[in-house]
Design a protein around this motif. Structure first.
Motif, PDB file in Angstrom:
ATOM      1  N   CYS A  10     -19.591  -0.896 -17.853  1.00  0.00           N
ATOM      2  CA  CYS A  10     -19.198  -0.878 -16.270  1.00  0.00           C
ATOM      3  C   CYS A  10     -17.409  -1.731 -16.043  1.00  0.00           C
ATOM      4  CB  CYS A  10     -20.057  -2.126 -15.518  1.00  0.00           C
ATOM      5  SG  CYS A  10     -20.093  -2.830 -14.379  1.00  0.00           S
ATOM      6  N   LEU A  11     -17.039  -2.629 -16.959  1.00  0.00           N
ATOM      7  CA  LEU A  11     -15.450  -2.841 -16.116  1.00  0.00           C
ATOM      8  C   LEU A  11     -14.998  -2.017 -16.592  1.00  0.00           C
ATOM      9  CD1 LEU A  11     -15.859  -6.095 -18.273  1.00  0.00           C
ATOM     10  CD2 LEU A  11     -15.976  -5.602 -15.626  1.00  0.00           C
ATOM     11  N   ASP A  12     -14.833  -1.097 -17.413  1.00  0.00           N
ATOM     12  CA  ASP A  12     -13.637   0.180 -17.548  1.00  0.00           C
ATOM     13  C   ASP A  12     -14.174   0.849 -15.874  1.00  0.00           C
ATOM     14  OD1 ASP A  12     -12.779  -0.273 -19.981  1.00  0.00           O
ATOM     15  OD2 ASP A  12     -13.862   1.072 -20.753  1.00  0.00           O
ATOM     16  N   ARG A  13     -15.274   1.114 -16.034  1.00  0.00           N
ATOM     17  CA  ARG A  13     -15.441   2.209 -14.502  1.00  0.00           C
ATOM     18  C   ARG A  13     -15.320   1.090 -13.236  1.00  0.00           C
ATOM     19  NH1 ARG A  13     -20.232   3.172 -16.464  1.00  0.00           N
ATOM     20  NH2 ARG A  13     -21.419   1.993 -15.505  1.00  0.00           N
ATOM     21  N   LEU A  14     -15.193   0.040 -12.411  1.00  0.00           N
ATOM     22  CA  LEU A  14     -14.938  -0.712 -11.703  1.00  0.00           C
ATOM     23  C   LEU A  14     -13.231  -1.041 -11.916  1.00  0.00           C
ATOM     24  CD1 LEU A  14     -17.098  -4.367 -11.522  1.00  0.00           C
ATOM     25  CD2 LEU A  14     -17.159  -1.958  -9.963  1.00  0.00           C
ATOM     26  N   GLU A  15     -12.696  -0.759 -13.063  1.00  0.00           N
ATOM     27  CA  GLU A  15     -11.144  -1.141 -12.879  1.00  0.00           C
ATOM     28  C   GLU A  15     -10.757   0.207 -12.541  1.00  0.00           C
ATOM     29  OE1 GLU A  15      -8.564  -3.488 -16.065  1.00  0.00           O
ATOM     30  OE2 GLU A  15      -9.185  -2.043 -17.299  1.00  0.00           O
ATOM     31  N   ARG A  16     -11.406   1.212 -13.243  1.00  0.00           N
ATOM     32  CA  ARG A  16     -10.463   3.003 -13.249  1.00  0.00           C
ATOM     33  C   ARG A  16     -10.928   2.079 -11.472  1.00  0.00           C
ATOM     34  NH1 ARG A  16     -13.311   5.134 -17.430  1.00  0.00           N
ATOM     35  NH2 ARG A  16     -15.305   5.508 -16.312  1.00  0.00           N
ATOM     36  N   ALA A  17     -11.610   2.314 -10.878  1.00  0.00           N
ATOM     37  CA  ALA A  17     -12.295   2.734  -9.164  1.00  0.00           C
ATOM     38  C   ALA A  17     -10.955   1.601  -8.607  1.00  0.00           C
ATOM     39  CB  ALA A  17     -13.601   2.709  -9.154  1.00  0.00           C
ATOM     40  N   GLY A  18     -10.650   0.898  -8.783  1.00  0.00           N
ATOM     41  CA  GLY A  18      -9.680  -0.026  -8.667  1.00  0.00           C
ATOM     42  C   GLY A  18     -10.392  -0.929  -7.910  1.00  0.00           C
ATOM     43  N   HIS A  19     -11.647  -1.735  -8.001  1.00  0.00           N
ATOM     44  CA  HIS A  19     -11.912  -3.078  -8.127  1.00  0.00           C
ATOM     45  C   HIS A  19     -11.505  -4.195  -7.882  1.00  0.00           C
ATOM     46  CE1 HIS A  19     -15.217  -0.865  -5.032  1.00  0.00           C
ATOM     47  NE2 HIS A  19     -14.255   0.143  -5.800  1.00  0.00           N
ATOM     48  N   ILE A  20     -11.689  -3.699  -9.613  1.00  0.00           N
ATOM     49  CA  ILE A  20     -11.081  -5.070 -10.776  1.00  0.00           C
ATOM     50  C   ILE A  20      -9.336  -5.031 -12.036  1.00  0.00           C
ATOM     51  CG2 ILE A  20     -13.275  -6.207 -10.512  1.00  0.00           C
ATOM     52  CD1 ILE A  20     -12.772  -5.362 -14.046  1.00  0.00           C
ATOM     53  N   ARG A  21      -8.969  -6.293 -12.084  1.00  0.00           N
ATOM     54  CA  ARG A  21      -8.324  -6.089 -13.211  1.00  0.00           C
ATOM     55  C   ARG A  21      -8.595  -6.906 -14.365  1.00  0.00           C
ATOM     56  NH1 ARG A  21      -4.757 -10.300 -13.407  1.00  0.00           N
ATOM     57  NH2 ARG A  21      -4.373 -11.434 -10.745  1.00  0.00           N
ATOM     58  N   ARG A  22      -8.386  -6.577 -15.231  1.00  0.00           N
ATOM     59  CA  ARG A  22      -8.606  -7.790 -15.976  1.00  0.00           C
ATOM     60  C   ARG A  22      -7.539  -8.248 -16.628  1.00  0.00           C
ATOM     61  NH1 ARG A  22     -12.090  -3.491 -20.783  1.00  0.00           N
ATOM     62  NH2 ARG A  22     -12.277  -2.021 -18.375  1.00  0.00           N
ATOM     63  N   SER A  23      -7.307  -9.640 -17.201  1.00  0.00           N
ATOM     64  CA  SER A  23      -5.986 -10.223 -17.650  1.00  0.00           C
ATOM     65  C   SER A  23      -6.060 -11.316 -18.852  1.00  0.00           C
ATOM     66  CB  SER A  23      -5.844 -11.367 -16.239  1.00  0.00           C
ATOM     67  OG  SER A  23      -6.311 -12.455 -16.171  1.00  0.00           O
ATOM     68  N   ARG A  24      -4.887 -11.515 -19.378  1.00  0.00           N
ATOM     69  CA  ARG A  24      -5.476 -12.744 -20.906  1.00  0.00           C
ATOM     70  C   ARG A  24      -4.156 -13.921 -19.801  1.00  0.00           C
ATOM     71  NH1 ARG A  24      -7.876 -10.171 -24.714  1.00  0.00           N
ATOM     72  NH2 ARG A  24      -7.350  -7.843 -24.270  1.00  0.00           N
ATOM     73  N   GLU A  25      -5.258 -14.559 -19.286  1.00  0.00           N
ATOM     74  CA  GLU A  25      -4.043 -15.182 -18.276  1.00  0.00           C
ATOM     75  C   GLU A  25      -4.271 -16.690 -19.523  1.00  0.00           C
ATOM     76  OE1 GLU A  25      -5.404 -15.723 -14.859  1.00  0.00           O
ATOM     77  OE2 GLU A  25      -5.024 -13.879 -13.992  1.00  0.00           O
ATOM     78  N   SER A  26      -5.258 -17.444 -19.826  1.00  0.00           N
ATOM     79  CA  SER A  26      -5.642 -18.458 -21.016  1.00  0.00           C
ATOM     80  C   SER A  26      -4.379 -18.835 -22.116  1.00  0.00           C
ATOM     81  CB  SER A  26      -6.168 -18.551 -21.558  1.00  0.00           C
ATOM     82  OG  SER A  26      -6.855 -17.965 -22.360  1.00  0.00           O
ATOM     83  N   ALA A  27      -4.436 -19.719 -22.761  1.00  0.00           N
ATOM     84  CA  ALA A  27      -3.269 -19.900 -24.009  1.00  0.00           C
ATOM     85  C   ALA A  27      -4.451 -18.944 -25.149  1.00  0.00           C
ATOM     86  CB  ALA A  27      -3.414 -21.465 -24.647  1.00  0.00           C
ATOM     87  N   ASP A  28      -5.544 -18.592 -25.405  1.00  0.00           N
ATOM     88  CA  ASP A  28      -6.020 -18.258 -26.096  1.00  0.00           C
ATOM     89  C   ASP A  28      -6.101 -16.794 -25.676  1.00  0.00           C
ATOM     90  OD1 ASP A  28      -7.503 -16.765 -28.012  1.00  0.00           O
ATOM     91  OD2 ASP A  28      -9.697 -17.688 -27.834  1.00  0.00           O
TER      92      ASP A  28
END
Length: 162
Positions: free
Chosen positions: A80-98
């Motif tokens: 689901c997230l792959d589809r949403l990212e490919r379609a330009g709806h979301i981005r995934r980020s690694r913003e925390s210390a972990d």
């Protein structure tokens, strides 16, 4: 139940069936809009549920929290997230210390597309709201929040950890 003009009985304002009918009607109309948006965007309806969860979250969701919310497997959420990212709806980020923690963000351009599609829903809601006083709206909002809380409780114990 209350008497109607034809001698039969009409549902009273607290009749459970009347609530069920109106909630189903509302759900059907919202689903119609959701299916249209999903079709226009080349997405699945589950993807739209994911977008709504990401949008409504008070803090950025993680894929694990989204999985729990939607009741899907890890693999299904990843797809689901792959589809949403490919379609330009979301981005995934690694913003925390972990650096293992991934946060999900709804992109501004995608929000604009959703706002445009769902504008009739917002306008219909605003027209309906205009017929109620602020105290009445507070009760309606409290009722809807209570129903949602109850439904979450019904779902939670039965949702297996995946």
């Amino acid at each position: 139940m209350t008497s109607s003009d034809d001698g039969g009985t009409a549902p009273g304002p607290a009749d459970l069936r009347a609530f069920a009918v109106e909630l189903r009607r509302m759900n059907g109309e919202i689903n119609r809009l959701v299916h249209g948006f999903a079709n226009d965007q080349g997405l699945h309806t589950t993807d739209i549920q994911a977008l709504a969860a990401i949008l409504d979250a008070e803090t950025p969701l993680t894929p694990g929290r989204l999985r729990d919310h939607l009741g899907l497997t890890s693999g299904a959420v990843t797809a689901c997230l792959d589809r949403l990212e490919r379609a330009g709806h979301i981005r995934r980020s690694r913003e925390s210390a972990d650096r293992r923690v991934v946060h999900l963000h709804y992109l501004a351009g995608a929000r604009s597309a959703a706002r445009s599609h769902f504008r009739p829903l917002a306008e219909a809601t605003e027209r309906a709201r205009a017929g109620f006083s602020e105290p009445e709206l507070a009760v309606v909002l409290r009722f809807l929040a209570s129903v949602n809380d109850e439904l979450t409780e019904v779902r939670s114990p039965r949702s297996p950890r995946r």
